[in-house]
Design an enzyme around this catalytic site. Structure first.
Site, PDB file in Angstrom:
ATOM      1  N   ASP A 341     -15.348 -13.806   1.550  1.00  0.00           N
ATOM      2  CA  ASP A 341     -16.399 -14.125   2.521  1.00  0.00           C
ATOM      3  C   ASP A 341     -15.884 -15.026   3.642  1.00  0.00           C
ATOM      4  OD1 ASP A 341     -16.145 -16.267   0.782  1.00  0.00           O
ATOM      5  OD2 ASP A 341     -18.273 -16.728   0.710  1.00  0.00           O
ATOM      6  N   THR A 342     -14.825 -15.814   3.378  1.00  0.00           N
ATOM      7  CA  THR A 342     -14.212 -16.581   4.462  1.00  0.00           C
ATOM      8  C   THR A 342     -13.614 -15.633   5.489  1.00  0.00           C
ATOM      9  OG1 THR A 342     -13.674 -18.384   2.935  1.00  0.00           O
ATOM     10  CG2 THR A 342     -12.521 -18.359   5.036  1.00  0.00           C
TER      11      THR A 342
END
Length: 614
Positions: A341-342
């Site tokens: 998700d980063t």
């Protein structure tokens, strides 16, 4: 390695977080636990604190003894205590290194576990296989007396093996698991010390050490997290105390030490620079203040471009790793561990910044590197179009019955999460809008499946459960933003309407929102009774994206007034209870959340008000 000043500040911190009953918790918000009490008590003693005349240590010891003594520690604490020599290895459930030698096709192979789980249990298995014990000093001998209700030589270690204090028992072992562990302890482990079976142990340990060196070298000796970093360092010491690898480990200890008002502590990760910078850039873009803060955005833009991982690690498949070329780590790229998700949030930030003039924010990222990022992100997508925290989901949920930790739940499988899947959906939609021809069919399918997953995960009351923040306001922010990006609106989506009803029902009379971390454990919304700037901003943003201003801005005015009133004279917002949540087990602070999300919420509200007037 650590100076007298370090020792003083570490001790000061441990004393400051001691609970009134004398114990320590596993995380600073919670009640006393055997895990927290034993490891903090022992740390103080190892750092030179004496029991005589020390009321804090006296109360800490009294808590431990009154709750069953160190024999009631959960698994991770027992392993640490065994390493330093204050708990016998025979009192541990086996962490057999040979499990890594089973065929990789089997769902129980550790290579299929969640990366945080396997990277912690890998060095634990090596240390267990070696039965390593550090030097037995007078302090260690004294601790053997202080931590138990009976003489050390009289402890029934076999009985202690299955003992765990009720305060720590989050994930009780099943009856079948107890039977398997007993068989491993009584039959398999002794057999592996005999010839020719000891050759299996030797081969397994050699293979594990190869994996540990691979992790160390490719993470620049900071590891995936501080837990496996320190365990790997101990493994290098066991192999050779004078080794180059061990010497490389020592200076990286300082990367994790953090000094603040209450003393020196260890960070839960080497840093979250890429994650927070991506969110901050999006917040600034949302405020329409890019011109005023162009130098800030230029630096943030430059950092994100520099932090991207630009190559795959050699033979990564052989070490149960996935593609890394094009990804972002949670920190600055140095440890090499991609976080799914980063990566998605970094893509979003870069795409938004590319809309501004290069004279303001710098040149956009090269097109090929953006393609690499999307290729990498798509490689992490599960078969059902969802996104897990770091890698693809590799095994089935039933394997969770193998979880031996006692203190942590859901650590074996990297499950798909609403928050992560929302980041995926948003990133792919932004990318598709700018590059509609690139892998268009695959991207369209991911968006569709991801959106359906978010909708299906909504509860009947309109909420979503958050795994990486506290808790329902966090998940609602991500879920709503993802659904709106995918075309859902208040008018055409019952999911959005239910989400708005839920959030408005939880708004405090003062205008804000406040959640207690206990909601992460009970999986029900727990109102803290007072407004929290971050919870308020998350809820406010979710409602703003769902069109609350256009329907009835009154709740938003109340929320904005709450945030403005909470802002301090310096311009920043107050540090309140922690809102960071690691897999519903541990709680901590993201240091920039208290400022970035209120700025984002107020900026988005102001932008929409001005837009409506125009």
């Amino acid at each position: 390695v650590i100076s007298r000043e370090h020792i003083r500040e570490i001790c000061r911190y441990i004393y400051n977080i001691q609970n009134e009953d004398g114990g320590w918790s596993t995380h600073i918000l919670g009640p006393s636990s055997m895990f927290g009490s034993c490891v903090n008590y022992v740390t103080l003693r190892i750092l030179g604190e004496e029991l005589d005349g020390n009321e804090a240590l006296y109360k800490g010891r009294a808590w431990i003894l009154s709750h069953g003594s160190a024999t009631a520690s959960p698994q991770w604490a027992k392993i640490w205590l065994s390493v330093i020599g204050v708990y016998d290895w025979s009192g541990n459930n086996p962490v057999i290194p040979e499990l890594w030698s089973v065929p990789h096709l089997l769902p129980i192979h550790p290579g299929k576990f969640w990366c945080f789980c396997r990277m912690v249990y890998m060095p634990m298995a090596y240390i267990y296989g070696k039965k390593f014990v550090g030097p037995i000093t007078p302090t260690i001998l004294a601790l053997r007396d202080e931590l138990y209700n009976k003489p050390y030589s009289e402890i029934n270690w076999n009985m202690a093996r299955s003992s765990c204090a009720k305060e720590d028992l989050v994930y009780p072992p099943s009856r079948m698991q107890n039977i398997v562990l007993a068989c491993l302890h009584k039959f398999v482990e002794p057999m592996l010390s005999w010839w020719p079976f000891n050759k299996l142990r030797k081969s397994a340990l050699s293979s594990l050490m190869d994996h540990i060196h691979y992790e160390d070298e490719n993470s620049n000796y900071v590891g995936l997290c501080p837990i496996n970093k320190v365990l790997n360092m101990i493994c290098c010491w066991i192999e050779d105390p004078n080794s180059y690898a061990f010497k490389r480990h020592l200076p990286r200890i300082h990367d994790f030490l953090w000094i603040s008002e209450d003393g020196m502590k260890a960070k839960v990760y080497v840093g979250c620079q890429s994650w927070e910078t991506s969110l901050i850039a999006q917040a600034f873009c949302s405020t329409k203040l890019a011109k005023e803060f162009a130098p800030v955005l230029r630096k943030a833009h430059g950092f994100l471009k520099a932090a991207q991982v630009t190559q795959n690690f050699p033979t990564y498949n052989s070490y149960y790793r996935e593609r890394s070329k094009g990804a972002w780590t949670l920190s600055n790229g140095e440890n090499g561990w991609p976080i799914a998700d980063t990566t998605a949030e970094a893509i979003k930030a870069l795409l938004l910044l590319s809309k501004y003039s290069p004279s303001l924010v710098g040149d956009p990222i090269e097109e090929q590197r953006l393609y690499d990022a999307v290729d990498c992100l798509l490689s992490y997508v599960n078969k059902d179009g969802t996104l897990s925290s770091a890698e693809c989901k590799r095994t089935t949920p039933w394997v969770e019955i193998l979880n031996p930790s006692e203190s942590f739940r859901n650590i074996i499988v990297d499950y798909p999460y609403v928050e992560c899947t929302s980041s995926l959906v948003q990133a792919l939609i932004l990318f598709r809008n700018s590059y509609p021809e690139y892998r268009c069919e695959e991207i369209e399918e991911c968006i569709k499946k991801g959106t359906l997953f978010i909708e299906k995960q909504q509860r009947t009351d309109g909420s979503w459960y958050g795994t990486w923040g506290v808790c329902f306001t966090y998940a609602s922010f991500f879920a709503t933003k993802g659904l709106v990006a995918a075309g859902r609106t208040y008018e055409n989506s019952v999911t959005i309407r239910k989400a708005c009803s839920f959030l408005l029902a939880k708004q405090l009379s003062s205008g804000g929102w406040g959640e207690n971390y206990l909601g992460c454990e009970t999986e029900d919304y727990v109102d803290s009774g007072s407004p929290h700037v971050v919870n308020s901003a998350w809820a406010m943003l979710a409602l703003l994206y769902a069109g609350q201003v256009e329907r009835d801005p009154t709740p938003m005015y109340h929320a904005a007034k709450e945030l403005i009133n909470l802002q301090t004279e310096t311009g920043e917002f107050p540090q309140q209870e922690t809102v960071g949540n690691f897999n519903s087990s541990l709680y901590f602070n993201y240091s920039n959340y208290r400022n970035l999300f209120p700025i984002w919420a107020l900026g988005e509200f102001h932008r929409r008000l001005v837009g409506n007037k125009n």
